[in-house]
Scaffold this active site. Sequence first.
Site, mmCIF file in Angstrom:
data_model
loop_
_atom_site.group_PDB
_atom_site.id
_atom_site.type_symbol
_atom_site.label_atom_id
_atom_site.label_comp_id
_atom_site.label_asym_id
_atom_site.label_seq_id
_atom_site.Cartn_x
_atom_site.Cartn_y
_atom_site.Cartn_z
ATOM 1 N N ASP A 40 28.040 104.242 73.092
ATOM 2 C CA ASP A 40 26.918 104.378 74.035
ATOM 3 C C ASP A 40 27.438 104.265 75.468
ATOM 4 O O ASP A 40 26.806 103.631 76.332
ATOM 5 C CB ASP A 40 25.804 103.368 73.761
ATOM 6 C CG ASP A 40 24.503 103.727 74.485
ATOM 7 O OD1 ASP A 40 24.469 104.781 75.162
ATOM 8 O OD2 ASP A 40 23.530 102.965 74.392
ATOM 9 N N ASN A 80 20.413 113.458 77.770
ATOM 10 C CA ASN A 80 19.606 113.049 78.939
ATOM 11 C C ASN A 80 20.319 113.371 80.258
ATOM 12 O O ASN A 80 20.582 112.505 81.083
ATOM 13 C CB ASN A 80 19.188 111.577 78.860
ATOM 14 C CG ASN A 80 20.352 110.605 78.781
ATOM 15 O OD1 ASN A 80 21.469 110.981 78.462
ATOM 16 N ND2 ASN A 80 20.093 109.341 79.078
ATOM 17 N N ARG A 87 26.825 112.745 81.397
ATOM 18 C CA ARG A 87 26.043 112.877 82.651
ATOM 19 C C ARG A 87 26.050 114.251 83.311
ATOM 20 O O ARG A 87 25.378 114.429 84.316
ATOM 21 C CB ARG A 87 26.507 111.857 83.699
ATOM 22 C CG ARG A 87 26.491 110.405 83.259
ATOM 23 C CD ARG A 87 25.109 109.904 82.971
ATOM 24 N NE ARG A 87 25.065 108.453 82.798
ATOM 25 C CZ ARG A 87 24.171 107.830 82.066
ATOM 26 N NH1 ARG A 87 23.246 108.518 81.413
ATOM 27 N NH2 ARG A 87 24.178 106.527 81.955
ATOM 28 N N PHE A 129 19.927 100.556 83.133
ATOM 29 C CA PHE A 129 20.474 100.025 81.885
ATOM 30 C C PHE A 129 21.766 100.772 81.551
ATOM 31 O O PHE A 129 21.819 102.002 81.696
ATOM 32 C CB PHE A 129 19.489 100.272 80.733
ATOM 33 C CG PHE A 129 18.259 99.410 80.755
ATOM 34 C CD1 PHE A 129 18.286 98.129 80.222
ATOM 35 C CD2 PHE A 129 17.060 99.888 81.269
ATOM 36 C CE1 PHE A 129 17.142 97.334 80.213
ATOM 37 C CE2 PHE A 129 15.912 99.109 81.261
ATOM 38 C CZ PHE A 129 15.952 97.826 80.733
#
Length: 460
Positions: free
Chosen positions: A324, A107, A77, A342
């Site tokens: 993940d 991301n 993150r 999610f």
Amino acid sequence: MNKEAISLLISGAHIIDPGQDIDQIGDLLIAEGKILRIGSTVTLSQRPERGEGKVENLDASGLVLCPGFVDLHCHLRQPGFEDKETIATGTKAAAIGGFAAVCCMANTEPPLDTPAAVDWVKQKASRDGAVAVFPIGCITKGRKGEELTDMAGLAEAGVIAFSDDGDPVASSLLMRRAMEHSRELGLPIIDHCEDKELSDNGIINEGEISAKLRLEGIPAAAEEVIVARDLILAKLTGAKLHIAHVSTKGSVELIRRAKEEGISVTAEVTPHHLTLTEERIVRETPDKSFDVNAKVNPPLRTRDDIEALIKGLKDGVIDAIATDHAPHTLADKNCGLERAAFGISGFETAFGCLMSLVHKGEISLTQLISKLTCEPAKVIGRNDELGTLKIGGPANITILDPDREWIVDSRNFASKGKNTPYDGYKFKGKVMATIANGRVVYIDDSLVIARSEVTKQSHV
Ligand code: DOR
């Protein structure tokens, strides 16, 4: 936590290194952060610096010692979403989970789509990281699926793979070009397989449960359509394709056939897709409300899918287990099932929940360790230094107690992400210590590293 490279004798452990076919009770000697010797009895006099001084000993009798786990898929993150996680908190959680090396997804904000962004993560990780961090670069600029990144520049900056994870690359032509470049660069594409038109607005697996609960479903086909497309493109281009978070029986079958055909494909499955089904979205409490912490993409599927995933793991269709790890804030999750983000915070529960498969006899402990060590290391071509107890190599080691029982309490997570569907679960199997690149980065309170003075008279 000790950040110094150590000299340490670990004795009496059950040493398992599936990559080198090691399975024995013995000792392992680390000298200055490198694995120096493995044997049935190793003594400190086998250190290169035999003189006087301090030595460290760890009695690991009754415990399992294996290579440090390697995670191919996590979200740290940072930069951009420091309220969800940072490189410091995420890698601390990874260390608690037994991971000595993690590959972080792109991301972030900004996304890892330029060499400068990748460089920033590498520098931050070398300062703040408890374990090794390998950044993954974006396939497309801004992860928008419109224009390829400077993939050669990203490779030069040190990415170990390319992925727009979180989103697919919708255009087949763009994916073809990405694969052509990645093949030239010798790096894999890590593929988030999702046809967004098919999954649109979905919350859980499409099937009986979604119909009964009147929740929008995500069909297995949303994943399988893209798995099939990208296997065809991998065949066309000769690229190395790695399928992320495989969740359906159909995907396992597609990958199986592709492997039989000789297509260069590898695949990973997550601990949650191996242990939880779609029913888990309903909280196991008297009020039977929905549990936003079981909302994940791809969604939890059916018992039939789990059986196929486990079979695929055992027969080698699925190469690796990857967490993940997707930490989110309470606000991102506690905003109603439809709007909730999610993702599952996965580092600290991975080994405990996977051990339930071992205790049920579904897979062996050695199989589990291989899917967390040598196999993921091979996917990124780093099996010389990671996921192995190779003599002379850096000490990346995980020590496990397969029988230790403990109860998950997300309030105690080192990760900022408390979003776990396993809160309150009792697990049998715990990570007791993690050594990453020759440094003890996690040790359970019940283990003690004893320091002793070695003198000329010591019989060691
Ligand atoms: O559940 C998920 N969360 N799946 C993804 O693909 C992305 C991830 C995230 O970034 O939160």
